[in-house]
Design a protein around this motif. Structure first.
Motif, PDB file in Angstrom:
ATOM      1  N   ALA A  39       0.862  -1.184   0.000  1.00  0.00           N
ATOM      2  CA  ALA A  39       0.000   0.000   0.000  1.00  0.00           C
ATOM      3  C   ALA A  39       0.898   1.234   0.000  1.00  0.00           C
ATOM      4  CB  ALA A  39      -0.913  -0.010   1.223  1.00  0.00           C
ATOM      5  N   ASP A  40       0.287   2.410  -0.042  1.00  0.00           N
ATOM      6  CA  ASP A  40       1.064   3.654  -0.111  1.00  0.00           C
ATOM      7  C   ASP A  40       1.385   4.165   1.292  1.00  0.00           C
ATOM      8  OD1 ASP A  40       2.414   5.696  -1.280  1.00  0.00           O
ATOM      9  OD2 ASP A  40       0.645   6.881  -1.792  1.00  0.00           O
ATOM     10  N   ASP A  41       1.793   3.245   2.170  1.00  0.00           N
ATOM     11  CA  ASP A  41       2.227   3.601   3.518  1.00  0.00           C
ATOM     12  C   ASP A  41       3.063   2.431   4.042  1.00  0.00           C
ATOM     13  OD1 ASP A  41       0.423   1.595   4.086  1.00  0.00           O
ATOM     14  OD2 ASP A  41      -0.909   2.821   5.320  1.00  0.00           O
ATOM     15  N   ARG A  42       3.298   2.345   5.329  1.00  0.00           N
ATOM     16  CA  ARG A  42       3.994   1.234   5.989  1.00  0.00           C
ATOM     17  C   ARG A  42       5.461   1.118   5.595  1.00  0.00           C
ATOM     18  NH1 ARG A  42       0.381  -3.009   7.680  1.00  0.00           N
ATOM     19  NH2 ARG A  42       1.903  -4.571   7.049  1.00  0.00           N
ATOM     20  N   ALA A  43       6.039   2.192   5.030  1.00  0.00           N
ATOM     21  CA  ALA A  43       7.452   2.188   4.633  1.00  0.00           C
ATOM     22  C   ALA A  43       7.730   1.011   3.704  1.00  0.00           C
ATOM     23  CB  ALA A  43       8.352   2.170   5.866  1.00  0.00           C
ATOM     24  N   TYR A  44       8.690   0.156   4.073  1.00  0.00           N
ATOM     25  CA  TYR A  44       9.102  -0.923   3.172  1.00  0.00           C
ATOM     26  C   TYR A  44       8.282  -2.191   3.357  1.00  0.00           C
ATOM     27  CZ  TYR A  44      11.327  -2.562   7.446  1.00  0.00           C
ATOM     28  OH  TYR A  44      11.551  -2.975   8.723  1.00  0.00           O
TER      29      TYR A  44
END
Length: 227
Positions: A39-44
């Motif tokens: 998704a477009d979050d959660r870093a890597y």
């Protein structure tokens, strides 16, 4: 590497089950055979993933324009990721070539050198095979043998995070394909190991060792002792 941005839902079928509802997501399909969904979050960190070796079967939608289904199956466990793709927004392939590997900072490089010199820090009877043992995906920090003669791969970090455990896991999967080395077990060594990394390492059968930098350098602790 193949990069796909698509509206999709994802179902994981294995020891546990998990469902990601329909939404736009990034799908990474790497040359090593791994597939991960982001998704477009959660870093890597991916939302879900399948480690290699695995196979991908793509079933195109019907004449009525129905959804395309990708089934990612792990070749050993049989666990599956089922991606139901409603719309592909982007699809590209890129040749990244051979990665030169992570260059360690001065402390990590010195930790590796010191641990190689004092390999029995890991346990009685340990012997060094080689520092920077080469593999197709980069060098293993230290390859050694334990007191029973079994092969041990050591990954060294200044601060032990989940990505270091993942890196060691990939090395172990590759090294255990070599009949002259297997079975190979892993040791994750760092000055500080985060609790999440320790849990993941333990779950994967990887031992954790906390390194004392000063002790490896032969520096006495600055505390009063009674003799």
């Amino acid at each position: 590497m193949r990069l796909v941005i698509a509206r999709c839902s994802v179902d994981y079928v294995g020891r546990l089950t998990a469902h990601l509802p329909m939404a736009p997501r990034l799908i990474l399909m790497k040359a090593d055979g791994s597939v991960s969904i982001h998704a477009d979050d959660r870093a890597y960190k991916p939302l879900n993933w399948m480690n290699p070796p695995c196979t991908v079967r793509e079933s195109p939608g019907g004449e009525d324009g129905g959804a395309t289904v990708w089934t990612v199956t792990h070749s050993k466990s049989g666990e599956k990721l089922v991606l139901t793709i409603e719309e592909v927004l982007h699809d590209s392939r890129h040749e990244l070539g051979v990665d030169p590997g992570l260059r360690k900072d001065g402390v990590e490089a010195h930790l590796q050198e010191l641990l190689a010199e004092h390999i029995t820090t890991l346990g009685e009877g340990y012997t060094l095979i080689r520092r920077e043992y080469p593999t197709a995906i980069g060098p293993v920090d230290i390859l050694c043998r334990d007191g029973d003669g079994a092969t041990v791969a050591v990954e060294i970090k200044r601060r032990g995070e989940i990505d270091g455990v993942e890196q060691l896991t990939r090395y172990l999967e590759l090294l255990n394909r070599d009949p002259t080395l297997r079975p190979v077990r892993g040791v994750f060594a760092a000055q500080e190991i985060r609790p999440q990394a320790r849990v993941l390492a333990t779950d994967r059968g990887i031992s954790c060792v906390t390194l004392d930098y000063d002790a490896l350098r032969g520096i006495e602790p600055d505390v009063m002792r009674l003799f």
